[in-house]
Structures are given as structure tokens and as C-alpha cells.
Design an enzyme around this catalytic site. Structure first.
Site, PDB file in Angstrom:
ATOM      1  CG  ASP A 142       0.398 -44.622  19.073  1.00 44.27           C
ATOM      2  OD1 ASP A 142       0.969 -45.642  18.615  1.00 44.27           O
ATOM      3  OD2 ASP A 142      -0.748 -44.273  18.718  1.00 44.27           O
ATOM      4  CB  SER A 143       4.078 -48.960  20.631  1.00 50.29           C
ATOM      5  OG  SER A 143       5.230 -48.390  20.046  1.00 50.29           O
ATOM      6  CG  ASP A 181       2.726 -43.223  16.051  1.00 48.93           C
ATOM      7  OD1 ASP A 181       2.520 -43.126  14.825  1.00 48.93           O
ATOM      8  OD2 ASP A 181       2.917 -44.305  16.619  1.00 48.93           O
ATOM      9  CD  GLU A 217      -2.873 -45.946  14.646  1.00 45.64           C
ATOM     10  OE1 GLU A 217      -4.065 -46.234  14.862  1.00 45.64           O
ATOM     11  OE2 GLU A 217      -1.943 -46.299  15.389  1.00 45.64           O
ATOM     12  CD  GLU A 267       0.426 -52.668  13.782  1.00 43.69           C
ATOM     13  OE1 GLU A 267       0.515 -51.423  13.721  1.00 43.69           O
ATOM     14  OE2 GLU A 267       0.389 -53.293  14.856  1.00 43.69           O
TER      15      GLU A 267
END
Ligand code: KIV
Length: 270
Positions: free
Chosen positions: A50-51, A89, A121, A188
């Protein structure tokens, strides 16, 4: 037999079995052309992150990207990949509210894009969603540590889990994800020593970004490692090219050639 059929695809099972034997390489991709090159370069897994919200759409955070937009990116990537495992994602807002919504979102990604797994996440707080998706036969990758969808709760992109309480929770969350059936977990921006401890405590592979060398694999955002982004320079990032300068300079040369009527020349016309 076509060439494609001869290529042995990487599966979630392959990734699981690499733990302790061979490091796992992963990069993001969001479009057909880059995905083709990333796959040809031999990565084990591609993340349609989703970056995309940052690097493709120019948003400040990953929060605005929608499920439809993620599916569009995933479809483009899948068309360019013949070997790597493609993980997508689940974007912010389509799995946190309830497990049924999480499952519906994951099913849409799998059905409409042809990708092979989804990433979510969070840890214990998304327990029901993870279990529901895994139960439906969809492979899940976890994501702990700095989870960018929670950036407004953190308030900063600094290293996570430096304090003992947060480090303990991260270890618990990693164990929970393993028990819930996740096939791997991204960690991360956490201390390398903590990433080592987690990697040694669970049987599924850990994939680090800013989490040191002891993880079972590494992931980077492809635009960052190719040097297409130039303002984002965290300590953990290794740039393999400086495409921002290369591309800008190529464009400058093109503009110069057009203005001076050097382009097109007599060999570049009909
Ligand atoms: O969206 C993304 O690119 C990610 C990586 C940073 C792991 O989640």
C-alpha cells in the site's frame, strides 16, 4: 510446452521452507513494467504494497489508497510476473472493522487480481480477521513493528519497540500470527537484536525492512532501492541506482533535442 510452464513458481510453501536455509528476497512493485523486471531479476516474492499510496499516487501516508486501487495495481503486477510469489496489502479500512469485511476484501484481491497471498498490519488486535482469512484458504503475511497504517497513532516514523513493553508485545504478536496460520511476517523498523529474537522464536519466516540482518529475508520499496525517490533516506535504505538523477537528466536531454530540432533526425522519421 511454453516457457512459462517450465518456470517453477515460488509458493508460500517455498517461502516457508526457505527459513534457516536460504535468505528470502522481496521487493515491492505496483505496475506491469517494473514487476516484469523485478521478477526477471530473480526476487523470491513481490509485494504490491500500500506504499503505492506514497510512491505511485503521491499521498503523504498509506491511508488513502482504496481496495479497488490496490486490486488495479495487483492485476498489473500479476500480468508481469511468472516466477515470484505475489503478496498484496489489504489497505487501511478494509479489515480492521470486522472479520467478515476482512475476508470479503481478501477474497476480492485473490479473485480479481490472481495474486497469491495478502498482507495485514497488526497482531492480536486483528486476530479474528487473520483467522477468518486463513480459514478460507487464503495465505496471510503479517506485518509488525512500524505499521504505517497506524502512523497517526504513533505520530512518528521512528524505530519501534525500543522499550521493553512494546518489544514484549511484538514477540507475543509474532507468536500469535504463527499460531493463527500466517505463513510469514514482515517486521519494519525495529532493533536488530529484537528481530533476531523474534526470528529465533517462531517457525515461520520473518522478512525485515530496517530490522537488521538476522531476519529470514529482506524487503525494500523498489522505488527507494532504485533511487527514484530522493527525499526519503532512512538509514536502512541501500540505493542500487540513482534513477531520479538519471531520468531527470535523460528528460533534460530530450527537451534540449526537441527545442534544437535535433530530434527527430532523418533516421527517426518516415
Ligand atoms: O507497503 C509496503 O511497501 C510495505 C513494505 C514497507 C513492507 O508494507
Amino acid at each position: 510446452m511454453s516457457i512459462n510452464k517450465e518456470i517453477k513458481r515460488i509458493t508460500t510453501e517455498t517461502i516457508r521452507n526457505m527459513k534457516g536455509k536460504e535468505k528470502i528476497s522481496m521487493l515491492t512493485s505496483y505496475d506491469f513494467t517494473i514487476a516484469q523486471m523485478v521478477d526477471a531479476g530473480g526476487v523470491d516474492a513481490i509485494l504490491v504494497g500500500d506504499s503505492a499510496s506514497n510512491v505511485m499516487a503521491g499521498h503523504e501516508t498509506t491511508l488513502p489508497i482504496t481496495l479497488d486501487q490496490m486490486i488495479y495495481h495487483a492485476q498489473s503486477v500479476v500480468r508481469g510476473v511468472s516466477k515470484a510469489l505475489v503478496v498484496v496489502d489489504l489497505p487501511f479500512g478494509c479489515y480492521q472493522s470486522d472479520p467478515q469485511r476482512a475476508l470479503d476484501s481478501a477474497i476480492r484481491i485473490m479473485k480479481e487480481s490472481g495474486a497469491h497471498a495478502v498482507k495485514l498490519e497488526g497482531g492480536i488486535e486483528i486476530e479474528k480477521s487473520v483467522k477468518r482469512i486463513v480459514k478460507a484458504g487464503i495465505p496471510v503475511m503479517g506485518h509488525l513493528g512500524l505499521t504505517p497504517q497506524s502512523i497517526y497513532q504513533f505520530g512518528t516514523y521512528k524505530v519501534r519497540a525500543k522499550e521493553e513493553a512494546e518489544a514484549e508485545k511484538l514477540i507475543e504478536d509474532a507468536k500469535f500470527l504463527e499460531e493463527a496460520g500466517a505463513f510469514s511476517v514482515v517486521m519494519e523498523k525495529i532493533p536488530a537484536a529484537l528481530a533476531k529474537k523474534v526470528t529465533e522464536s517462531i517457525s515461520i519466516p520473518t522478512i525485515g525492512i530496517g530490522a537488521g540482518p538476522h531476519c529470514d529475508g529482506q524487503v525494500l520499496v523498489v522505488h527507494d532501492m532504485l533511487g527514484m525517490t530522493h527525499e526519503f533516506s532512512p538509514k536502512f535504505l541501500r540505493r542500487y541506482l540513482n534513477l531520479y538523477d538519471e531520468i531527470t537528466s535523460a528528460v533534460q536531454n530530450y527537451v534540449k533535442d526537441v527545442k534544437s530540432v535535433d530530434f527527430p533526425n532523418e533516421n527517426e522519421q518516415y
